[in-house]
Design an enzyme around this catalytic site. Structure first.
Site, PDB file in Angstrom:
ATOM      1  N   ARG A  67      -5.303  -4.745   8.047  1.00  0.00           N
ATOM      2  CA  ARG A  67      -5.676  -4.641   6.633  1.00  0.00           C
ATOM      3  C   ARG A  67      -6.936  -5.458   6.434  1.00  0.00           C
ATOM      4  O   ARG A  67      -7.011  -6.611   6.849  1.00  0.00           O
ATOM      5  CB  ARG A  67      -4.562  -5.158   5.741  1.00  0.00           C
ATOM      6  CG  ARG A  67      -5.030  -5.333   4.315  1.00  0.00           C
ATOM      7  CD  ARG A  67      -3.926  -5.591   3.359  1.00  0.00           C
ATOM      8  NE  ARG A  67      -3.136  -4.391   3.128  1.00  0.00           N
ATOM      9  CZ  ARG A  67      -2.295  -4.238   2.105  1.00  0.00           C
ATOM     10  NH1 ARG A  67      -2.135  -5.207   1.223  1.00  0.00           N
ATOM     11  NH2 ARG A  67      -1.614  -3.123   1.943  1.00  0.00           N
ATOM     12  N   ARG A  99       4.451  -6.403   1.096  1.00  0.00           N
ATOM     13  CA  ARG A  99       5.231  -5.256   1.555  1.00  0.00           C
ATOM     14  C   ARG A  99       4.692  -4.622   2.827  1.00  0.00           C
ATOM     15  O   ARG A  99       5.445  -4.340   3.758  1.00  0.00           O
ATOM     16  CB  ARG A  99       5.260  -4.152   0.481  1.00  0.00           C
ATOM     17  CG  ARG A  99       6.372  -4.263  -0.485  1.00  0.00           C
ATOM     18  CD  ARG A  99       5.937  -3.689  -1.799  1.00  0.00           C
ATOM     19  NE  ARG A  99       4.946  -4.591  -2.360  1.00  0.00           N
ATOM     20  CZ  ARG A  99       5.246  -5.623  -3.137  1.00  0.00           C
ATOM     21  NH1 ARG A  99       6.477  -5.815  -3.506  1.00  0.00           N
ATOM     22  NH2 ARG A  99       4.313  -6.443  -3.581  1.00  0.00           N
ATOM     23  N   THR A 100       3.393  -4.364   2.853  1.00  0.00           N
ATOM     24  CA  THR A 100       2.857  -3.643   4.007  1.00  0.00           C
ATOM     25  C   THR A 100       3.004  -4.504   5.252  1.00  0.00           C
ATOM     26  O   THR A 100       3.427  -4.030   6.313  1.00  0.00           O
ATOM     27  CB  THR A 100       1.385  -3.257   3.750  1.00  0.00           C
ATOM     28  OG1 THR A 100       1.317  -2.587   2.495  1.00  0.00           O
ATOM     29  CG2 THR A 100       0.857  -2.351   4.841  1.00  0.00           C
ATOM     30  N   HIS A 155      -5.439   3.944   2.165  1.00  0.00           N
ATOM     31  CA  HIS A 155      -4.175   3.290   2.540  1.00  0.00           C
ATOM     32  C   HIS A 155      -3.242   4.400   3.058  1.00  0.00           C
ATOM     33  O   HIS A 155      -2.259   4.760   2.408  1.00  0.00           O
ATOM     34  CB  HIS A 155      -3.595   2.584   1.311  1.00  0.00           C
ATOM     35  CG  HIS A 155      -2.545   1.557   1.606  1.00  0.00           C
ATOM     36  ND1 HIS A 155      -1.953   1.407   2.851  1.00  0.00           N
ATOM     37  CD2 HIS A 155      -1.968   0.622   0.799  1.00  0.00           C
ATOM     38  CE1 HIS A 155      -1.062   0.425   2.775  1.00  0.00           C
ATOM     39  NE2 HIS A 155      -1.060  -0.067   1.558  1.00  0.00           N
ATOM     40  N   LYS A 175     -16.074 -19.286  14.045  1.00  0.00           N
ATOM     41  CA  LYS A 175     -17.108 -19.846  14.936  1.00  0.00           C
ATOM     42  C   LYS A 175     -18.283 -18.893  15.100  1.00  0.00           C
ATOM     43  O   LYS A 175     -19.089 -19.044  15.996  1.00  0.00           O
ATOM     44  CB  LYS A 175     -16.498 -20.121  16.320  1.00  0.00           C
ATOM     45  CG  LYS A 175     -15.379 -21.134  16.328  1.00  0.00           C
ATOM     46  CD  LYS A 175     -15.075 -21.511  17.780  1.00  0.00           C
ATOM     47  CE  LYS A 175     -13.606 -21.593  18.054  1.00  0.00           C
ATOM     48  NZ  LYS A 175     -13.298 -21.587  19.484  1.00  0.00           N
TER      49      LYS A 175
HETATM   50  C1  NCD Z   1      -1.008  -1.621  -2.703  1.00  0.00           C
HETATM   51  C2  NCD Z   1      -2.265  -1.984  -1.937  1.00  0.00           C
HETATM   52  O1  NCD Z   1      -2.311  -3.004  -1.239  1.00  0.00           O
HETATM   53  O2  NCD Z   1      -3.191  -1.194  -2.057  1.00  0.00           O
HETATM   54  N1  NCD Z   1       0.103  -2.383  -2.314  1.00  0.00           N
HETATM   55  C3  NCD Z   1       0.822  -2.030  -1.202  1.00  0.00           C
HETATM   56  O3  NCD Z   1       0.297  -1.869  -0.124  1.00  0.00           O
HETATM   57  N2  NCD Z   1       2.138  -1.801  -1.367  1.00  0.00           N
HETATM   58  C4  NCD Z   1      -1.204  -1.600  -4.168  1.00  0.00           C
HETATM   59  C5  NCD Z   1      -1.805  -2.793  -4.862  1.00  0.00           C
HETATM   60  O4  NCD Z   1      -2.065  -3.834  -4.272  1.00  0.00           O
HETATM   61  O5  NCD Z   1      -2.002  -2.660  -6.065  1.00  0.00           O
END
Ligand code: NCD
Length: 332
Positions: A114, A64-65, A147, A93
């Site tokens: 991320r 999703r993100t 997040h 490397k």
């Molecule tokens: C969450 C995350 O990655 O922290 N998911 C997301 O970004 N929608 C929640 C999860 O992974 O449980």
């Protein structure tokens, strides 16, 4: 006079947002969504950032993100590059992560990242601030730590859900599941400190209670909260329930398996305990902590929440690059 560089707006932690910013983002997101209703509206959005390029650096799994950021970039006309596996980059490397990210900043105008490493986004943002190309960094999830963009879309979803009930102020939000390692829990709890008389009930097995650092921060901010291992009692009094999965990717030696989380699964039979006006949220992905049979209930908001994420991220991109001024907002 010495030329002083202005640092870009980095999105690193939900603690950087205040109430005026949150209210503004909700109105901005609502307004931007209206452009989705016509071809002309969508073409207008596509012109807003057609001159910008983004790097999506996602070295932890994401559906999703990643997709909502990528799609948000497409909506405002940005081009994207991506790395989703550091073993395909020069980190393999022996290049340091700092050098890798600095390299991205040579090619793009923003880095959306991320990472499993808490604090890395902050470190990279400070490092880039000292360079000639200090591009903005967006934290799209930093290990079990933060997040912030998920928290923004969660606030947007709560705000929309309570629009006819006075907004988020005065509401009770119950957070359920792995509260210790869930970064969405940490970031959203912090944002809720911006609201008046809002209360959180944390419902989890004893092993997954919130961390001491978050507990202390919430106490210092004066947010009313309680911790319980009785889910059903909490559900009766709640305006929103926010369910999360066990974050077993952070296990050292399979310890999650030893915890009985089943009492914290939201089941269809729980629905009758909850207010008619309550909302059910989940950042997704879900496993068995959220019954599929709940999807058909009008209180289930998680699929909307997912789509809200895309629009919130569009709004954030326009804000970061200052083109939010090109969206005509209603009077606040
Ligand atoms: C969450 C995350 O990655 O922290 N998911 C997301 O970004 N929608 C929640 C999860 O992974 O449980």
């Amino acid at each position: 006079m010495e030329d002083r560089k202005v640092s870009p707006l980095h999105i690193l932690s939900s603690s950087q947002f205040d109430r005026p910013f949150l209210d503004y983002m909700c109105v901005l997101t609502d307004t931007i969504r209206r452009f989705d209703k016509s071809k002309e509206g969508l073409m207008y959005l596509q012109g807003l950032l057609a001159h910008k390029r983004a790097m999506l650096y996602f070295t932890q799994p994401s559906t999703r993100t990643f997709l909502s950021f990528q799609t948000a970039c497409q909506i405002v006309g940005m081009k994207t590059n991506e790395i989703r596996d550091s073993s395909t980059s020069s980190e393999r490397k022996g290049e340091s992560i700092e050098d890798s990210l600095r390299t991205f900043s040579s090619y793009v105008d923003i880095i959306i990242m991320r990472t499993p490493v808490p604090g890395l986004c902050d470190r990279i943002a400070s490092l880039l601030n000292e360079t000639d190309r200090p591009v903005p960094i967006i934290n799209a999830g930093s290990g079990p730590d933060e997040h912030p963009t998920q928290a923004l879309l969660d606030i947007y979803t709560l705000n929309r859900s309570f629009i006819r009930q006075g907004g988020i102020d005065g509401k009770t939000i119950t957070m359920v599941g792995d509260l210790k390692r869930g970064r969405t829990i940490r970031s959203l709890s912090w944002l809720l400190t911006n609201y008046t008389d809002t209360r959180i009930i944390f419902a989890s097995p004893p092993e997954f209670r919130i961390g001491d650092d978050l507990r202390q921060k919430l106490v210092a901010k004066g947010l009313r909260f309680e911790e319980t291992d009785q889910l059903e009692d909490a559900l009766r009094n709640t305006d929103a329930v926010y369910v999360t999965r066990v974050q077993d990717e952070y296990d050292q030696a399979g310890e999650s398996k030893k915890v009985d989380s089943s009492r914290f699964h939201l089941k269809h039979h729980h629905l009758k305990l909850m207010k008619e006006s309550a909302v059910i949220m989940h950042p997704l992905p879900r496993r068995d902590e959220l019954d599929l049979a709940i999807d058909a209930d009008p209180r289930a908001k998680y699929w909307r929440q997912e789509r809200n994420g895309m629009w919130t991220r569009v709004a954030l991109l326009t804000k970061i690059f200052g083109v939010d001024r090109k969206i005509v907002l209603p009077e606040l």
